[in-house]
Enzyme design. Structure first.
Site, PDB file in Angstrom:
ATOM      1  N   TYR A 140       0.819  -1.212   0.000  1.00 18.30           N
ATOM      2  CA  TYR A 140       0.000   0.000   0.000  1.00 18.30           C
ATOM      3  C   TYR A 140       0.853   1.263   0.000  1.00 18.30           C
ATOM      4  CZ  TYR A 140      -4.129  -2.881   1.057  1.00 18.30           C
ATOM      5  OH  TYR A 140      -5.144  -3.810   1.012  1.00 18.30           O
TER       6      TYR A 140
ATOM      7  N   LYS B  59       3.105 -15.320   2.685  1.00 20.75           N
ATOM      8  CA  LYS B  59       3.037 -16.084   1.431  1.00 20.75           C
ATOM      9  C   LYS B  59       4.475 -16.410   1.043  1.00 20.75           C
ATOM     10  CE  LYS B  59       0.625 -17.733  -2.039  1.00 20.75           C
ATOM     11  NZ  LYS B  59      -0.151 -18.962  -1.886  1.00 20.75           N
TER      12      LYS B  59
ATOM     13  N   ASP C 138      -3.410 -18.035   2.036  1.00 17.91           N
ATOM     14  CA  ASP C 138      -4.564 -18.705   1.432  1.00 17.91           C
ATOM     15  C   ASP C 138      -5.134 -19.739   2.408  1.00 17.91           C
ATOM     16  OD1 ASP C 138      -2.044 -19.752   0.978  1.00 17.91           O
ATOM     17  OD2 ASP C 138      -2.502 -20.631  -0.967  1.00 17.91           O
TER      18      ASP C 138
ATOM     19  N   ASP D 211      -5.552  -6.482   5.878  1.00 11.22           N
ATOM     20  CA  ASP D 211      -6.738  -5.758   5.418  1.00 11.22           C
ATOM     21  C   ASP D 211      -7.825  -6.768   5.028  1.00 11.22           C
ATOM     22  OD1 ASP D 211      -8.369  -3.760   4.519  1.00 11.22           O
ATOM     23  OD2 ASP D 211      -7.197  -3.267   2.741  1.00 11.22           O
TER      24      ASP D 211
ATOM     25  N   ASP E 192     -11.354  -8.276   7.388  1.00 13.08           N
ATOM     26  CA  ASP E 192     -12.736  -8.158   6.904  1.00 13.08           C
ATOM     27  C   ASP E 192     -13.434  -9.513   6.948  1.00 13.08           C
ATOM     28  OD1 ASP E 192     -12.559  -5.459   6.426  1.00 13.08           O
ATOM     29  OD2 ASP E 192     -13.451  -5.589   4.423  1.00 13.08           O
TER      30      ASP E 192
END
Ligand code: NAD
Length: 364
Positions: A142, A191, A223, A247, A251
């Site tokens: 980001y 990852k 994942d 992020d 959620d």
């Protein structure tokens, strides 16, 4: 004691939900003898409309002079056509960076009264769950280099992710310390099978893990983590992860608690000043209709009392009031939707705030 709080209401439902939290803080001040001074400043679309930029310097200065910051949410369709760096959401990254807030704490707890509102099967959640997601907030993709260029197939866009050992270490330490105060289990999500930044992340976390032998540490690919959160949320205590993975996973974690309208967050740096906000956005679809659930923002104010001001009893008082209101069967529309017919009429934002105010009394 006097506490100066910068108040950034923002856009959409921001003003409604922040007003609820301010009413709760005001009442807490009356009960416990504190004075909370609210310093209102513009941010996001509201600031674009009044001053022409999403994060005016006066807002940054006001936050830097305050003891802590309470934020509603920013953004909405009115500003969606603006260029990336002029959009309301740009202010979020800017204020986090200006205040040096690199740690984002996002609790995802299943309130027993809201079991019916979780989309997960009863047998997956009957033991409850209480997860703390620790998300890195000022680095990674980001904040990396981005842009457009001509590539093999013509015009292309790119975003880059970079993490330094220093950035990983400081978020890692925050996560290990948080785990020490809870049930001492920490899962680091990355990852590392694909990304170089994740390999450095993992190596650095392993080094820190050796310093915290009391914490049961594990690694998990992102994942798999996304899958495990809905398969067996109870297995997690503290999760630490990068900006983008955090992020997305937070959620997902919010949704299994029943509603995004329930989840608070704290952003912290090297000082006691933090920024506290609900994890949801400005919900333009319900803005101005007295339909917003104020609980995430009210619980964010409780986190401010606990983490920035060291007022644990006052924070407990707010959390227990919310618990009682939910136990009594009171619901806003977002909470009623998955949970079947609520026991009481559905409440608007104002009425839910009144119920919480009525239940505020010194914590038991
Ligand atoms: P959103 O979180 O605003 O809304 C998603 C859905 O959840 C909507 O149906 C909304 O009505 C509902 N919802 C959210 N909060 C609720 C609450 N308190 N009570 C009841 N229902 C609630 O996400 P979105 O629709 O993707 O984004 C809307 C705008 O918010 C966009 O402009 C986006 O960029 C912005 N945004 C801002 C922040 C922030 O300020 N921190 C975070 C995310 C999105």
């Amino acid at each position: 004691m006097v506490y100066r709080i910068a108040v950034l209401k923002g856009d959409g439902i921001g003003p409604e939900i922040v007003d609820s939290a301010l009413a709760v803080l005001h009442r807490i001040g009356e009960i416990y003898g504190h004075t909370f001074l609210f310093l209102e400043c513009a941010i996001g679309g509201e600031a674009i409309d009044t001053v022409g930029v999403p994060l005016p310097q006066e807002t940054v200065d006001c936050c830097l002079k305050s003891d802590s910051v309470l934020l509603g949410a920013v953004g909405g369709p009115k500003w969606d056509s603006l260029a990336g760096d002029q959009r309301p959401e740009k202010a979020l990254l800017g204020i986090r960076a200006a205040l040096g807030l690199y740690t984002n704490l996002r609790p995802a707890k299943l309130f027993p009264a809201l079991r019916g509102a979780s989309p997960l099967r009863e047998d997956l959640i009957n033991a409850g769950f209480d997860i703390l997601i620790v998300r890195e907030l000022t680095g990674g993709i980001y904040f990396g280099d981005r842009g457009y260029r001509t590539g093999k197939y013509g015009e292309e866009a790119f975003d880059t992710e970079a993490y330094s050992v220093t950035e990983i270490e400081r978020i890692g330490r925050a996560a290990f310390e948080a785990a020490m105060k809870r049930s001492r289990r920490l899962t680091s999500v990355d990852k590392a099978n694909v990304l170089e930044t994740s390999r450095l992340w993992r190596k650095t976390m392993h080094r820190l893990a050796a310093e915290y032998p009391e914490v049961t540490y594990s690694d998990m690919f992102v994942d798999n983590a996304a899958m495990q959160l809905v398969r067996n949320p109870k297995q997690f205590d503290v999760i630490v992860t990068s900006n983008m993975f955090g992020d997305i996973l937070s959620d997902e974690a919010s949704q299994i608690t029943g509603s995004i309208g329930m989840l608070a967050s704290a952003s912290l740096g090297g000082t006691t000043r933090g920024m506290y906000e609900p994890i949801h956005g400005s919900a333009p679809d319900i803005a101005g209709q007295n339909k917003a659930n104020p609980i995430a923002t009210v619980l964010s104010a409780a986190m401010m009392l606990r983490y920035s001001f060291g007022l644990g009893a006052e924070a407990d008082c707010i959390e227990q009031a919310v618990d009682r209101v939910l136990e009594q069967g009171w619901r806003t529309a977002d909470l009623a939707v998955n949970g079947g017919a609520p026991a009481q009429p559905i409440l608007g934002c104002t009425e839910m705030t009144e119920k919480i105010l009525k239940e505020l009394s010194p914590a038991q």
